[in-house]
Scaffold this motif. Structure first.
Motif, PDB file in Angstrom:
ATOM      1  N   PHE A 128      30.318  93.030  42.799  1.00 24.24           N
ATOM      2  CA  PHE A 128      29.824  92.945  41.432  1.00 24.24           C
ATOM      3  C   PHE A 128      30.779  92.201  40.503  1.00 24.24           C
ATOM      4  N   LEU A 129      31.939  91.821  41.002  1.00 26.32           N
ATOM      5  CA  LEU A 129      32.972  91.151  40.215  1.00 26.32           C
ATOM      6  C   LEU A 129      32.723  89.645  40.229  1.00 26.32           C
ATOM      7  N   THR A 130      32.749  89.021  39.068  1.00 26.30           N
ATOM      8  CA  THR A 130      32.501  87.576  39.018  1.00 26.30           C
ATOM      9  C   THR A 130      33.711  86.809  39.543  1.00 26.30           C
ATOM     10  N   ASP A 131      33.460  85.611  40.046  1.00 24.30           N
ATOM     11  CA  ASP A 131      34.545  84.752  40.521  1.00 24.30           C
ATOM     12  C   ASP A 131      35.547  84.480  39.406  1.00 24.30           C
ATOM     13  N   ARG A 132      35.032  84.271  38.212  1.00 26.55           N
ATOM     14  CA  ARG A 132      35.885  83.953  37.065  1.00 26.55           C
ATOM     15  C   ARG A 132      36.870  85.083  36.765  1.00 26.55           C
ATOM     16  N   VAL A 133      36.378  86.319  36.747  1.00 19.32           N
ATOM     17  CA  VAL A 133      37.231  87.461  36.438  1.00 19.32           C
ATOM     18  C   VAL A 133      38.244  87.687  37.560  1.00 19.32           C
ATOM     19  N   LEU A 134      37.796  87.608  38.801  1.00 24.56           N
ATOM     20  CA  LEU A 134      38.704  87.787  39.927  1.00 24.56           C
ATOM     21  C   LEU A 134      39.801  86.727  39.911  1.00 24.56           C
ATOM     22  N   THR A 135      39.422  85.485  39.685  1.00 30.50           N
ATOM     23  CA  THR A 135      40.400  84.398  39.607  1.00 30.50           C
ATOM     24  C   THR A 135      41.393  84.648  38.485  1.00 30.50           C
ATOM     25  N   SER A 136      40.899  85.074  37.346  1.00 31.15           N
ATOM     26  CA  SER A 136      41.757  85.358  36.197  1.00 31.15           C
ATOM     27  C   SER A 136      42.767  86.448  36.504  1.00 31.15           C
ATOM     28  N   GLN A 137      42.304  87.531  37.123  1.00 32.15           N
ATOM     29  CA  GLN A 137      43.195  88.645  37.450  1.00 32.15           C
ATOM     30  C   GLN A 137      44.230  88.235  38.500  1.00 32.15           C
ATOM     31  N   LEU A 138      43.804  87.481  39.503  1.00 31.32           N
ATOM     32  CA  LEU A 138      44.741  87.013  40.530  1.00 31.32           C
ATOM     33  C   LEU A 138      45.785  86.071  39.941  1.00 31.32           C
ATOM     34  N   ARG A 139      45.354  85.172  39.069  1.00 34.99           N
ATOM     35  CA  ARG A 139      46.301  84.241  38.435  1.00 34.99           C
ATOM     36  C   ARG A 139      47.315  84.982  37.570  1.00 34.99           C
ATOM     37  N   ALA A 140      46.852  85.982  36.844  1.00 31.22           N
ATOM     38  CA  ALA A 140      47.759  86.761  35.997  1.00 31.22           C
ATOM     39  C   ALA A 140      48.787  87.498  36.855  1.00 31.22           C
ATOM     40  N   LEU A 141      48.342  88.080  37.960  1.00 32.70           N
ATOM     41  CA  LEU A 141      49.260  88.788  38.857  1.00 32.70           C
ATOM     42  C   LEU A 141      50.247  87.818  39.502  1.00 32.70           C
ATOM     43  N   GLU A 142      49.771  86.623  39.816  1.00 33.10           N
ATOM     44  CA  GLU A 142      50.657  85.597  40.379  1.00 33.10           C
ATOM     45  C   GLU A 142      51.682  85.143  39.340  1.00 33.10           C
ATOM     46  N   LYS A 143      51.222  84.927  38.126  1.00 32.98           N
ATOM     47  CA  LYS A 143      52.109  84.505  37.032  1.00 32.98           C
ATOM     48  C   LYS A 143      53.196  85.537  36.768  1.00 32.98           C
ATOM     49  N   ASP A 144      52.846  86.812  36.898  1.00 37.64           N
ATOM     50  CA  ASP A 144      53.803  87.891  36.650  1.00 37.64           C
ATOM     51  C   ASP A 144      54.657  88.224  37.868  1.00 37.64           C
ATOM     52  N   GLY A 145      54.493  87.459  38.942  1.00 37.42           N
ATOM     53  CA  GLY A 145      55.349  87.619  40.110  1.00 37.42           C
ATOM     54  C   GLY A 145      54.991  88.776  41.016  1.00 37.42           C
ATOM     55  N   LEU A 146      53.761  89.274  40.915  1.00 34.81           N
ATOM     56  CA  LEU A 146      53.358  90.407  41.735  1.00 34.81           C
ATOM     57  C   LEU A 146      52.539  89.997  42.956  1.00 34.81           C
ATOM     58  N   VAL A 147      51.912  88.839  42.878  1.00 32.60           N
ATOM     59  CA  VAL A 147      51.075  88.352  43.970  1.00 32.60           C
ATOM     60  C   VAL A 147      51.513  86.949  44.350  1.00 32.60           C
ATOM     61  N   LYS A 148      51.579  86.723  45.656  1.00 30.83           N
ATOM     62  CA  LYS A 148      51.913  85.401  46.183  1.00 30.83           C
ATOM     63  C   LYS A 148      50.633  84.781  46.735  1.00 30.83           C
ATOM     64  N   ARG A 149      50.377  83.549  46.330  1.00 23.17           N
ATOM     65  CA  ARG A 149      49.199  82.805  46.782  1.00 23.17           C
ATOM     66  C   ARG A 149      49.675  81.719  47.734  1.00 23.17           C
ATOM     67  N   THR A 150      49.164  81.717  48.952  1.00 15.85           N
ATOM     68  CA  THR A 150      49.552  80.725  49.945  1.00 15.85           C
ATOM     69  C   THR A 150      48.337  79.886  50.309  1.00 15.85           C
ATOM     70  N   VAL A 151      48.484  78.568  50.169  1.00 21.23           N
ATOM     71  CA  VAL A 151      47.411  77.630  50.510  1.00 21.23           C
ATOM     72  C   VAL A 151      47.784  76.947  51.816  1.00 21.23           C
ATOM     73  N   TYR A 152      46.887  77.010  52.790  1.00 17.85           N
ATOM     74  CA  TYR A 152      47.110  76.386  54.085  1.00 17.85           C
ATOM     75  C   TYR A 152      46.355  75.063  54.140  1.00 17.85           C
ATOM     76  N   ALA A 153      47.034  74.009  54.588  1.00 19.96           N
ATOM     77  CA  ALA A 153      46.436  72.673  54.673  1.00 19.96           C
ATOM     78  C   ALA A 153      45.529  72.606  55.897  1.00 19.96           C
ATOM     79  N   GLU A 154      44.381  73.182  55.775  1.00 22.96           N
ATOM     80  CA  GLU A 154      43.382  73.191  56.835  1.00 22.96           C
ATOM     81  C   GLU A 154      42.067  72.730  56.251  1.00 22.96           C
ATOM     82  N   VAL A 155      41.133  72.421  57.125  1.00 26.05           N
ATOM     83  CA  VAL A 155      39.789  72.087  56.669  1.00 26.05           C
ATOM     84  C   VAL A 155      38.850  73.120  57.276  1.00 26.05           C
ATOM     85  N   PRO A 156      38.174  73.930  56.489  1.00 27.86           N
ATOM     86  CA  PRO A 156      38.319  74.043  55.037  1.00 27.86           C
ATOM     87  C   PRO A 156      39.646  74.708  54.658  1.00 27.86           C
TER      88      PRO A 156
END
Length: 130
Positions: free
Chosen positions: A57-85
């Motif tokens: 029930f959570l929108t992509d926008r809200v989830l993205t916002s919360q994840l970005r805020a947690l990442e900005k505050d140093g609580l969550v690490k986001r790792t992007v893998y160079a794969e397709v997709p």
């Protein structure tokens, strides 16, 4: 919109709150979904779609916002893998891992308090008619 007065009650209260370490922590972890996200990440790494399956029930926008805020505050690490997709995983940082036992203790306290107050999981008092 005008500037806020430096000697206003609001500004003075804000300075007092900012200087309180506990209030600072609460500010960082506040947000409707942040605690849920941190709780899930305390168990394993998650991909965006996995969060969506947990919170359909959570929108992509809200989830993205919360994840970005947690990442900005140093609580969550986001790792992007160079794969397709492209694969993106989220995990707790060492800083957030330190909070895990505190969250567990707060959860136990919340459960105990809820039982003492006679509230169910929806925040309703036992026996209350809707």
């Amino acid at each position: 919109m005008g500037e806020r007065k430096l000697n206003s009650t609001y500004t003075r209260n804000e300075q007092c709150i900012i200087n309180c370490d506990l209030t600072y922590v609460i500010h960082i972890i506040s947000g409707r979904w942040k605690l849920f996200i941190l709780d899930l990440l305390s168990r394993k790494k998650y991909r965006f779609k996995e969060f969506k399956s947990e919170f359909s029930f959570l929108t992509d926008r809200v989830l993205t916002s919360q994840l970005r805020a947690l990442e900005k505050d140093g609580l969550v690490k986001r790792t992007v893998y160079a794969e397709v997709p492209v694969r993106v995983e989220y995990e707790l940082t060492d800083l957030a891992i330190e909070l895990t036992p505190i969250f567990e203790q707060l959860s136990k306290w919340g459960k105990k308090q809820r039982e003492l107050m006679g509230e169910n999981e929806l925040g309703e008092h036992a026996g209350e008619v809707k």
